[in-house]
Design an enzyme around this catalytic site. Structure first.
Site, PDB file in Angstrom:
ATOM      1  N   GLU A 102     -32.346 -32.919 -36.028  1.00  0.00           N
ATOM      2  CA  GLU A 102     -32.896 -32.016 -34.804  1.00  0.00           C
ATOM      3  C   GLU A 102     -34.059 -31.970 -34.259  1.00  0.00           C
ATOM      4  O   GLU A 102     -34.185 -31.638 -32.972  1.00  0.00           O
ATOM      5  CB  GLU A 102     -32.037 -30.833 -35.332  1.00  0.00           C
ATOM      6  CG  GLU A 102     -32.101 -29.411 -34.341  1.00  0.00           C
ATOM      7  CD  GLU A 102     -33.040 -28.314 -35.330  1.00  0.00           C
ATOM      8  OE1 GLU A 102     -34.073 -27.919 -34.573  1.00  0.00           O
ATOM      9  OE2 GLU A 102     -32.529 -27.805 -36.335  1.00  0.00           O
ATOM     10  N   LEU A 350     -23.193  -1.680 -49.506  1.00  0.00           N
ATOM     11  CA  LEU A 350     -21.834  -2.767 -50.039  1.00  0.00           C
ATOM     12  C   LEU A 350     -21.867  -3.797 -48.190  1.00  0.00           C
ATOM     13  O   LEU A 350     -21.421  -3.163 -47.687  1.00  0.00           O
ATOM     14  CB  LEU A 350     -20.892  -2.362 -50.542  1.00  0.00           C
ATOM     15  CG  LEU A 350     -19.893  -3.357 -50.810  1.00  0.00           C
ATOM     16  CD1 LEU A 350     -19.087  -2.414 -52.478  1.00  0.00           C
ATOM     17  CD2 LEU A 350     -19.087  -3.582 -50.212  1.00  0.00           C
ATOM     18  N   LYS A 889     -27.122  -7.633 -19.021  1.00  0.00           N
ATOM     19  CA  LYS A 889     -25.728  -8.135 -19.810  1.00  0.00           C
ATOM     20  C   LYS A 889     -24.620  -7.465 -19.543  1.00  0.00           C
ATOM     21  O   LYS A 889     -23.663  -7.499 -19.556  1.00  0.00           O
ATOM     22  CB  LYS A 889     -25.723  -9.868 -20.297  1.00  0.00           C
ATOM     23  CG  LYS A 889     -26.811 -10.587 -19.916  1.00  0.00           C
ATOM     24  CD  LYS A 889     -25.628 -11.916 -18.279  1.00  0.00           C
ATOM     25  CE  LYS A 889     -27.066 -12.405 -17.647  1.00  0.00           C
ATOM     26  NZ  LYS A 889     -28.423 -11.351 -17.162  1.00  0.00           N
TER      27      LYS A 889
HETATM   28 ZN    ZN Z   1     -36.187 -26.249 -37.507  1.00  0.00          ZN
END
Ligand code: ZN
Length: 1015
Positions: A102, A350, A889
Site C-alpha cells: 500500500e 459498555l 455537507k
Molecule cells: Zn501505513
C-alpha cells in the site's frame, strides 16, 4: 453502546462483505468485445428517496466493479478503489507485506514516474489523499476540486495498471512503515487487538501481525537472502487483480461522461481471476477458550472483554441478526445490562457488537471498563452478562424490537445528511466488493426481513464454553509470565476452574434485567417547515437583552426535518482556579451519567444531546430530528436546575477523572508539545498537574455548594438553526431562561463580568524554547510556533496562502525524504483572536535536531517562493479558494461553522466567501513580504516559541542548535540549517507569561446593534 466503528474494521452498517461470488457476475455479463465498453451496466441502484444524485453500476470487461455518482452540486470530486485483499494474505514469513505494498504503490508509475506527481497534483488542486490496509481489504482514496477529476483520476488509475515500485524507495518506505508501527506500539487498543490474535490458533490467518516493521520487512528477509521488493512484486502480481477491485467515483460530470472516463482509464488493469480467500474455521480453538487472559495496559485503564466466536453472518445482511443482538446487549436504558452493572458500581460504560471478523468467521464482543471495585468482581460481572444473554434466549426474538430497528434504519437512510465525497466513495468502494451492485448503498444499512431463527442461532453461541475472556489492569504488573512478540504486552493465560464454568452455565435469571421499553423518541413529524419570508441569509439576533443573545436562521439548503440548538452558558465561576475547573468537570460528568438511561433511546432514534464543560462554563448541544427536541430540552433543564448528586456515582466518576488526568502523561509526545505550546501562549491555563493536585478538595459537599453558585450568575448565548422558525427559537430561549430564573434565581452578568481569555504577545525578534521530558515514551517531538499576531482579514489569508504553499513540500521533505517519523505536520493555528504558523514533528531523533530540520526547511521556503512561477502560484491560490468555498455537507457542519463565529465573538458569518474574495487580491510579492517579515530568520516581526518534548531515553538535550556541528553531520543532499539567533530557555511558565504583554480582543466583524432581525 453498540460498536460504532469496529476496531480496525468497519461496523455492521459500514460493510461487511463476503464472497460476492464471481459466478453470479459472470452469468449475467453480456458479451461485448470492445474493451472500452463495460460488460454490464446496472441502472437500478437502490437509493434514498431524498437523494438527488444519479448512480450507475458498471462491470468492466476486466471484471472490475464500479459505482459512478453524478452530483451536479458537488464541490469536490472523489474516487476510491478497494482491493479485496489485506494483511491476512501476507506470506507467513513476511508480516506487513500487504501494508508495505500500500505504501509503495503510491510512489511513481510508468506514465508519471515522479514519485510526488500524484500528491502534488492533488494538493495543488485543493485535494487530499490517503489509503489504509485492513485484514481483508486495502483501500486507496482521494478528493480534489471538481474541475480536476480527470487529471487526478488518470494519475490514480496508473497505480493499478503500471506501478513502478521504485527500488530506490524501498528502504525509506520500510522505515515509514516502521515508524507507523512505533506510533502504535504504546497504544492499548492496538496491543489488545494483537494480543487476541496472538492467543488464538497460530496457524490461522487471524494470528497475523498486519502492520509490519523493520524486522519483518528488512532484517528478517535479508537474513534469509530474500529481497523484499521481489516478494512485493510477487504479492502484487498474485493479488492485485481487476476482478477483486471495487471502484467508486463521484463528480459533477454526467454518468455518461464518468463512464467514459473510467472505462478508458481502468480497462487496462489486468484480470487475474483471483479467488478471494475465505476461512471457514474459527481462529479460536477449543483450547483457546475457557481461559482468562490477564494483561498489563500502558495507560492506567481497566477493561474486561468477552468475545464469542460466531459464524460469518454476511449472507444475512437483509436481517442483520447480529445488530438485533448487539442493540439489546449494548442498550443503556432502564433494566439494561449496563444499568445493572452501573448500579453495582462496577462499570461505567459498555460496548457490544460484532468485531474483528473476516471472510468466513466473526466474533461477538462485549467490552466494559472496570471501576476500582469492579476489578474485584470480574466473575460476577461475567455472571450478569450471561444472565442477560439467558434472558434474551428465554424471551425469544421479538418482532416489535426488530421493527423498531428496521424503522430507525430506514428513517436515518431516508433523511441522511450527505457525507463528504471522499468518505462516501471510500465506504461505497469497499461495499462494492461485498454487496450485489443494486444494494451497494442500502445493503449495509437497511434491515428488511426479520430472521428469528438466525437470532436464536447466534444467541446459542454466546455461552461460557464458547468465549475468551481478557482482563486488562495495571494491577497485574509483575504477575504475568508471557510477552507478546510484536507489541511487548505482558500477559498470562489462566484456565478457568470447572466449578466456576458450571455456575456460569447455570446462570439464573436476574430480576433487575429486562428488555428495553418501547422507544418513544422515534420521530413521527417529519415535515419540513415552510420557509418564512424574511429569513436572513446569515444568522441574526432574535433576542439580545442582558441575559441572553439568541442567534437564529431557518435552514434553506439541507431541507431536512432536523435542527441544531447550541447554547453557551458563561459563568464567572467556571475557571477561577483548578479546583473550580474540577468541580465543573465533575458536575458535567455526573449530569450526563444521570441522564443516560433517559437519553439513550433518543440517541438511538437520531436525537442527540451533549453537555460539555468549557473554560467559560458549559455548552449544550442538541441536534438531530427536531420533532422531540423540546421534550428533551425540558428534561435537561429540569435536571440541571434540580440536580442531586449520587455519592456512589461521585466516587466512581471522580476516580475515573483522576485516572484521565494521570493518563495524560502517557499520551504521544506530539500531543504534549501542542498542549504545552497552548499553555504557554494562554494568559491563564490550568495544567493537568494543577488540576490533579487540587483533587483532594473535590468532595460531594463542595460540589453541592458549587452547583447553585454556578447557575446563580450566567450569560447565555445560543444558536437555533435548521427546521425551526423564529417563534421556535424564541420558545427555546423562553424555556431556558424561564427555568433558570424560576428554579435557580439566575441573575444576569454585567458586561464587564464577561471576560474572554487572551494570549500573550511574544516580542518581535524573540525566540523562546520550553523543554519537557516525557516519562513514558522513547520518541521525541518538537512544536515550532511562529506568532503572526492578531487576526485580520488580510493577514488571515496571507497566512493561509503561505500554509497552503508549504504544507505538501514540508511533509515531502521531512517525512518522505528525511524519514524523520510518521507525524510531520505544518499549518495555521488560531486561538483567542490571534494566529500563527506551526510545524510539528515526532521522531526518534532529539528535539534540537528536529528544530534544526524545521529551520532548514523554513530557510528553504525563500527559494521555493523565488522559483515559483505565476501559474503555480495561482494554482495554490485557487486550491485554497476551492477549499474555503467547499460547502458544509451536513446541517450540523453548517451549524458548527456559525457556532465557531459566535464562540470567538467575531461573528464573521460567511467568513469563507469573504476570505475567498480577499485571496484573489494577494500577489506573490505580498507572500514574499509576509515570509520576509514573519518567517525569515532575520525578519523584523519574527517571534518564535518552540516546545521540546524529550524522549525517555535521552537525558537532556541542548536548547540551542549548534549549526556548524549540525550541518557537518548532515547526510549529503539534505538542506543546511542556517545560523540562528540564540533562544531564551523558559524555566518557569508563570514568570514567562507575567513578563509579557497580552494581545487585545478583536472587535466583532458586524455591528451587533444592527444585527437584530427585522420583524
Ligand atoms: Zn501505513
Amino acid at each position: 453502546m453498540v460498536f460504532a466503528i469496529g476496531f480496525r474494521r468497519f461496523s455492521w452498517e459500514f460493510g461487511k462483505r463476503a464472497n460476492f461470488s464471481t459466478r453470479y457476475l459472470v452469468c449475467q455479463m453480456m458479451d461485448m468485445t470492445k474493451t472500452e465498453f463495460p460488460k454490464r451496466v446496472i441502472q437500478s441502484i437502490e437509493k434514498s428517496k431524498n437523494d438527488k444524485r444519479e448512480y450507475r453500476g458498471l462491470i468492466l470487461q476486466n471484471h472490475m466493479k464500479v459505482m459512478l455518482i453524478s452530483d451536479p452540486d458537488t464541490d469536490k470530486a472523489a474516487a476510491s478503489l478497494d482491493v479485496n485483499v489485506g494483511f491476512e494474505s501476507d506470506p507467513h514469513d513476511l508480516p506487513g507485506l500487504a501494508h508495505f505494498c500500500e505504501h509503495m504503490l503510491f510512489l511513481g508509475t510508468e506514465k508519471y514516474p515522479k514519485e510526488d506527481e500524484y500528491s502534488k497534483f492533488i494538493s495543488q488542486h485543493a485535494g487530499s489523499s490517503n489509503a489504509y490496509t485492513d485484514c481483508d481489504h486495502t483501500n486507496y482514496h482521494f478528493d480534489v476540486g471538481h474541475e480536476h477529476l480527470e487529471g487526478a483520476l488518470d494519475r490514480f488509475s496508473q497505480f493499478f495498471t503500471c506501478p513502478l515500485f521504485d527500488a530506490s524507495c524501498v528502504d525509506r518506505e520500510v522505515k515509514a512503515v516502521n515508524s507507523e508501527h512505533e506510533k502504535n506500539v504504546m497504544s492499548d487498543a492496538w496491543r489488545l487487538q494483537m494480543l487476541d490474535r496472538a492467543t488464538s490458533d497460530p496457524d490461522h490467518v487471524y494470528a497475523k501481525f498486519g502492520t509490519g516493521n523493520i524486522e519483518t520487512l528488512d532484517s528478517c528477509p535479508k537474513g534469509k537472502g530474500q529481497n523484499v521488493r521481489d516478494e512485493l512484486l510477487k504479492f502484487h502480481s498474485r493479488y492485485y487483480s481487476a476482478n477483486i477491485m471495487g471502484l467508486s467515483v463521484i463528480g459533477r460530470e454526467s454518468l455518461d461522461e464518468l463512464e467514459k472516463m473510467v472505462t478508458g482509464m481502468f480497462s487496462e488493469a489486468v484480470n487475474k481471476e483471483v479467488q478471494v480467500p475465505s476461512y471457514d474455521a474459527s481462529p479460536y480453538r477449543k483450547e483457546d477458550m475457557a481461559k482468562r487472559c490477564i494483561s498489563v495496559p500502558v495507560k492506567d485503564i481497566r477493561l474486561l472483554v468477552l468475545s464469542f466466536p460466531i459464524p460469518d453472518l454476511f449472507n444475512y445482511y437483509d436481517s442483520k441478526p447480529e445488530h438485533y443482538i448487539s442493540h439489546l446487549i449494548g442498550h443503556e436504558g432502564c433494566g439494561s445490562l449496563l444499568s445493572e452493572l452501573k448500579n453495582k458500581g462496577w462499570v461505567n460504560w459498555l460496548v457490544a457488537g460484532p468485531s474483528g471478523g473476516s471472510r468466513g468467521f466473526d466474533f461477538m464482543s462485549i467490552q466494559v471498563d472496570l471501576t476500582a471495585t469492579g476489578i474485584d468482581h470480574v466473575d460476577d460481572i461475567i455472571m450478569i452478562m450471561l444472565q442477560y444473554i439467558k434472558l434474551l434466549r428465554e424471551e425469544g426474538p421479538k418482532e416489535w424490537i426488530f421493527n423498531e430497528l428496521r424503522d430507525v434504519a430506514a428513517l436515518s437512510f431516508d433523511f441522511k445528511d450527505k457525507e463528504k465525497p471522499i468518505t462516501y466513495v471510500t465506504k461505497l468502494s469497499s461495499n462494492i466488493n461485498w454487496y450485489p451492485m443494486e444494494k451497494v448503498l442500502t445493503g449495509s444499512v437497511l434491515m428488511k426481513e426479520n430472521n428469528p431463527e438466525m437470532i436464536k442461532t447466534v444467541l446459542d453461541k454466546l455461552t461460557p464454553d464458547n468465549m475468551k475472556i481478557a482482563v486488562l489492569s495495571q494491577a497485574y504488573k509483575g504477575k504475568t509470565d508471557k510477552t507478546e512478540k510484536w507489541y511487548g504486552t505482558e500477559y498470562s493465560l489462566m484456565p478457568i476452574e470447572n466449578s466456576l464454568l458450571e455456575r456460569w452455565r447455570n446462570a439464573p435469571l436476574n430480576q433487575n434485567l429486562r428488555l428495553p421499553d418501547i422507544n418513544e423518541f422515534i420521530p413521527t413529524k417529519l415535515d419540513v417547515k415552510e420557509l418564512s419570508e424574511n429569513n436572513p441569509d446569515r444568522p441574526r439576533l432574535v433576542k439580545n437583552d442582558g441575559y441572553s443573545m439568541v442567534w437564529f436562521r431557518q435552514d434553506d439548503t439541507f431541507k431536512l426535518p432536523k435542527a441544531c440548538v447550541f447554547m453557551d452558558f458563561y459563568s464567572p465561576f467556571a475557571y477561577v482556579d483548578p479546583h473550580h475547573c474540577n468541580m465543573l468537570h465533575m458536575f458535567v460528568d455526573l449530569f450526563e451519567d444521570a441522564l443516560n438511561e433517559y437519553s439513550y433511546n433518543a440517541t438511538i432514534a437520531g436525537l442527540a444531546y451533549e453537555l460539555e464543560n468549557t473554560r467559560n462554563g458549559m455548552m449544550l448541544y442538541i441536534s438531530g430530528y427536531e420533532d422531540r427536541q423540546a421534550v428533551m430540552l425540558d428534561k435537561i433543564l429540569a435536571k440541571i436546575t434540580d440536580f442531586k448528586i449520587d455519592p456512589q456515582r461521585f466516587t466512581v466518576l471522580k476516580e475515573l477523572y483522576q485516572r484521565s488526568l494521570q493518563n495524560f502523561a502517557v499520551e504521544q509526545p506530539y500531543h504534549h508539545s501542542m498542549y504545552y505550546s497552548t499553555v504557554l501562549r494562554s494568559e491563564v491555563a490550568w495544567t493537568k498537574r494543577e488540576k490533579y493536585d487540587a483533587l483532594p478538595k473535590l468532595t460531594v459537599d463542595n460540589l453541592n455548594k458549587f452547583i447553585p453558585m454556578l447557575l446563580s450568575q450566567l450569560h447565555v448565548e445560543m444558536l437555533c438553526f435548521g427546521n425551526l422558525t423564529k417563534d421556535d427559537a424564541l420558545k427555546v430561549e423562553n424555556a431556558v431562561m424561564g427555568t433558570l430564573r424560576k428554579k435557580s434565581s439566575t441573575r444576569f452578568l454585567l458586561p464587564s463580568q464577561i471576560v474572554h481569555p487572551r494570549n500573550v504577545e511574544l516580542p518581535h525578534g524573540s525566540a523562546y524554547v520550553y523543554k519537557q521530558k516525557h516519562e513514558f515514551r522513547e520518541i521525541s517531538a518538537v512544536h515550532v510556533f511562529f506568532q503572526i499576531g492578531m487576526q485580520n482579514l488580510r493577514e488571515n489569508v496571507l497566512l493561509d496562502v503561505m500554509a497552503q504553499i508549504i504544507s505538501e513540500p514540508f511533509f515531502n521533505v521531512l517525512r518522505t525524504k528525511e524519514q524523520l517519523g510518521y507525524i510531520v505536520h505544518s499549518g495555521v493555528k488560531c486561538s483567542n483572536d490571534t494566529q500563527g504558523l506551526r510545524f510539528l514533528v515526532q521522531s526518534d531523533k532529539s528535539p534540537e535536531y528536529l528544530e534544526a530540520r524545521v529551520e532548514a526547511y523554513v530557510d528553504h521556503i525563500s527559494e521555493t517562493l523565488a522559483d515559483m512561477d505565476i501559474t503555480e502560484f495561482d494554482k495554490h491560490k485557487n486550491a485554497l479558494k476551492t477549499k474555503k468555498l467547499e460547502k458544509p455537507k451536513k446541517l450540523k457542519s453548517q451549524a458548527v461553522r456559525y457556532w465557531g463565529e459566535i464562540l470567538s465573538k467575531q461573528y464573521m458569518f460567511g467568513r469563507e466567501e469573504i476570505e475567498a474574495e480577499e485571496i484573489s487580491a494577494i500577489t506573490k510579492d505580498d507572500v514574499i513580504k509576509f515570509y520576509n517579515d514573519y518567517l525569515n530568520r532575520k525578519g523584523a516581526k519574527r517571534a518564535k516559541l518552540t516546545t521540546y518534548i524529550i524522549g525517555k531515553h535521552i537525558d537532556d538535550c541542548p536548547s540551542e542548535i549548534d549549526t556548524a556541528k549540525h550541518n557537518s553531520l548532515l547526510q549529503e543532499g539534505l538542506l543546511q540549517c542556517p545560523e540562528l539567533q540564540p533562544s531564551v530557555l523558559i524555566e518557569d511558565i508563570s514568570k514567562f507569561k507575567c513578563d509579557l504583554p497580552l494581545f487585545p480582543r478583536l472587535e466583532p466583524y458586524i455591528d451587533l446593534s444592527q444585527a437584530t432581525i427585522a420583524d
